[in-house]
Design a protein around this motif. Structure first.
Motif, short mmCIF file in Angstrom:
data_model
loop_
_atom_site.label_atom_id
_atom_site.label_comp_id
_atom_site.label_asym_id
_atom_site.label_seq_id
_atom_site.Cartn_x
_atom_site.Cartn_y
_atom_site.Cartn_z
N SER A 166 0.82 -1.22 0.11
CA SER A 166 -0.01 0.21 0.02
C SER A 166 0.84 1.30 0.09
O SER A 166 2.09 1.30 0.50
CB SER A 166 -1.04 -0.18 1.42
N ARG A 167 0.32 2.15 -0.52
CA ARG A 167 1.04 3.57 -0.47
C ARG A 167 0.65 4.48 0.44
O ARG A 167 -0.54 4.68 0.92
CB ARG A 167 0.73 4.17 -1.83
N VAL A 187 1.98 14.26 13.54
CA VAL A 187 2.16 14.13 12.17
C VAL A 187 0.63 13.12 11.89
O VAL A 187 -0.02 12.66 12.78
CB VAL A 187 3.11 13.28 11.76
N GLY A 188 0.43 13.56 10.62
CA GLY A 188 -0.83 12.83 10.22
C GLY A 188 -0.38 11.72 9.16
O GLY A 188 0.72 11.72 8.58
N LEU A 189 -0.89 10.68 9.40
CA LEU A 189 -0.70 9.20 8.48
C LEU A 189 -2.12 8.85 7.80
O LEU A 189 -3.11 8.87 8.29
CB LEU A 189 -0.31 7.94 9.39
N TYR A 190 -1.95 8.84 6.43
CA TYR A 190 -2.89 8.36 5.44
C TYR A 190 -2.44 7.31 4.56
O TYR A 190 -1.37 7.19 4.13
CB TYR A 190 -3.17 9.89 4.63
N LYS A 191 -3.84 6.58 4.07
CA LYS A 191 -3.34 5.46 3.19
C LYS A 191 -4.16 5.57 2.10
O LYS A 191 -5.21 6.16 1.99
CB LYS A 191 -3.76 4.25 4.00
N MET A 195 -6.78 6.78 -6.27
CA MET A 195 -6.33 7.85 -6.58
C MET A 195 -7.03 9.14 -6.02
O MET A 195 -6.27 10.30 -6.07
CB MET A 195 -6.17 8.10 -8.29
N MET A 196 -8.29 9.06 -5.51
CA MET A 196 -9.02 10.18 -5.06
C MET A 196 -9.32 9.92 -3.52
O MET A 196 -9.85 10.94 -2.96
CB MET A 196 -10.22 10.12 -5.69
N SER A 197 -8.85 9.00 -2.98
CA SER A 197 -9.10 8.81 -1.49
C SER A 197 -7.97 8.35 -0.72
O SER A 197 -7.35 7.31 -0.90
CB SER A 197 -10.19 7.72 -1.35
N PHE A 198 -7.69 9.13 0.24
CA PHE A 198 -6.61 8.96 1.27
C PHE A 198 -7.02 9.06 2.71
O PHE A 198 -6.92 10.06 3.46
CB PHE A 198 -5.30 10.16 1.04
N PRO A 199 -7.86 8.06 3.32
CA PRO A 199 -8.25 8.10 4.60
C PRO A 199 -7.05 7.96 5.83
O PRO A 199 -6.04 7.49 5.46
CB PRO A 199 -9.07 6.82 4.60
N TYR A 204 -1.40 2.67 14.24
CA TYR A 204 -0.09 2.23 13.85
C TYR A 204 0.54 2.91 14.86
O TYR A 204 0.40 3.29 15.82
CB TYR A 204 0.27 2.79 12.53
N THR A 205 2.09 2.66 14.87
CA THR A 205 3.04 3.36 15.62
C THR A 205 4.26 3.74 14.61
O THR A 205 4.41 3.25 13.50
CB THR A 205 3.65 2.14 16.56
N ILE A 206 4.64 5.06 14.84
CA ILE A 206 5.87 5.48 14.31
C ILE A 206 6.86 5.80 14.98
O ILE A 206 6.68 6.60 16.25
CB ILE A 206 5.39 6.97 13.66
N THR A 207 7.88 5.13 14.81
CA THR A 207 9.13 5.24 15.73
C THR A 207 9.88 6.60 15.48
O THR A 207 9.91 6.94 14.25
CB THR A 207 10.12 4.17 15.99
N LEU A 208 10.64 7.25 16.36
CA LEU A 208 11.31 8.47 15.95
C LEU A 208 12.94 8.30 16.47
O LEU A 208 13.27 7.87 17.65
CB LEU A 208 10.62 9.57 16.84
N ASP A 209 13.60 8.62 15.70
CA ASP A 209 14.93 8.86 15.97
C ASP A 209 15.88 10.16 15.25
O ASP A 209 16.21 10.19 14.22
CB ASP A 209 15.95 7.77 15.35
N PRO A 210 15.46 11.22 16.04
CA PRO A 210 16.20 12.61 15.33
C PRO A 210 17.58 12.57 15.16
O PRO A 210 18.20 12.25 16.43
CB PRO A 210 15.36 13.99 16.16
N ARG A 211 18.16 13.10 14.14
CA ARG A 211 19.73 13.16 14.04
C ARG A 211 20.03 14.39 13.48
O ARG A 211 19.10 14.89 12.59
CB ARG A 211 20.14 12.07 13.31
N MET A 212 21.25 14.78 13.51
CA MET A 212 21.89 16.16 13.24
C MET A 212 23.04 15.64 12.20
O MET A 212 24.45 15.46 12.53
CB MET A 212 22.33 16.99 14.18
#
Length: 281
Positions: A166-167, A187-191, A195-199, A204-212
């Motif tokens: 899936s995209r 953040v928003g997460l959409y699937k 082509m016209m529908s992105f609910p 889900y889970t989004i892990t985070l690792d910020p870097r410089m």
């Protein structure tokens, strides 16, 4: 009548007159204070006014305020029902993007609001149009026009194919003004269903690792992964920014069964995840 009686009477009349004038001179509330106009969409009946905090559409998350102006009476409509559809015209196809419903702004009579997430644009900002459909007192109206969507300087939105076939689209909403502190990362997460529908995607889970990258690719303490908030249907986590500069927010997307759909850990051998957002302050 003696002077000592005349003066109190005159004072009372003046006071009552002043109170009456004060009541009639209540200043009109500016319901779009702090907003800048993006564009007017006009048909033969109405002008649809589009506003945002920046006065422009850019790739990523755009909070949009709307007013409907009656051309004949020069007044704003308070009882409209509004839907919209952003469309990008490609050489061989067309598609939409994630967008919200439109509802009346809280505490305002003439302002409606929603958001649009533009995941891409042409180099010159062309390619997009916006159709606004609305109903007033049982009568349907529509207006369509081209709009300009400029590219954001940093990657605040990304569209990608995941391992489940899936995209998805991930867009950063906050922080709007990052600071050296623990920031609320939203953040928003959409699937993409078509082509016209992105609910929106839940749970889900989004892990985070910020870097410089420019500072030895160091990270920061006290970050937390992003989890789904049912109240606003967005994902929230803690983003620790320890200094100003350019940051890459390395992400991994996990489904409800904790299967990694996109992204990798940052290691000595792997400096950056394939799923990431950027910010600079």
């Amino acid at each position: 009548m003696k002077l000592k009686y005349i003066l109190p009477v005159l004072f009372l009349v003046f006071a009552l007159s002043s109170c009456s004038n004060d009541d009639n001179d209540t200043p009109e509330v500016n319901e779009i204070e702090g907003l800048l106009k993006i564009k007017d969409l006009t048909n033969s009946n109405h002008t649809i006014e589009l506003f945002s905090s920046t006065g422009a559409f850019k790739t990523g998350y755009n909070a949009v305020s709307i007013r409907v102006k009656d051309i004949a009476t020069n007044t704003y409509i308070e009882n409209a029902s509004i839907t919209w559809m952003p469309i990008m015209q490609m050489p061989t196809m067309q598609h939409s993007c994630p967008y919200s419903s439109v509802s009346k702004a809280l505490g305002k009579d003439t302002v409606y609001e929603g958001y649009i997430v533009y995941q891409m644009t042409n180099l010159d900002g062309s390619g997009w149009s916006l159709t606004v459909n609305y109903n007033i007192n049982g009568v349907d109206y529509t207006v369509t026009d081209t709009i300009t969507v400029m590219q954001n300087e940093n990657q605040n939105v990304t569209s990608f194919m995941a391992s489940d076939g899936s995209r998805y689209v991930i867009a950063m909403i906050e922080p709007k003004t990052p600071k050296i502190a623990i920031n609320n990362l939203k953040v928003g997460l959409y699937k993409m269903q078509s082509m016209m529908s992105f609910p929106e995607v839940a749970d889900y889970t989004i892990t985070l690792d910020p870097r410089m990258p420019g500072m030895g690719n160091h990270s920061s303490p006290n970050n937390t992964d992003l989890s789904y908030n049912i109240a606003d249907k967005m994902y929230h986590g803690n983003l620790s920014l320890t200094m100003t500069g350019y940051w890459v927010l390395n992400l991994k997307l996990l489904n409800a069964m904790d299967e990694v759909l996109k992204g990798e850990d940052v290691t000595t051998e792997n400096a950056q995840s394939s799923l990431y957002l950027e910010l600079e302050f």
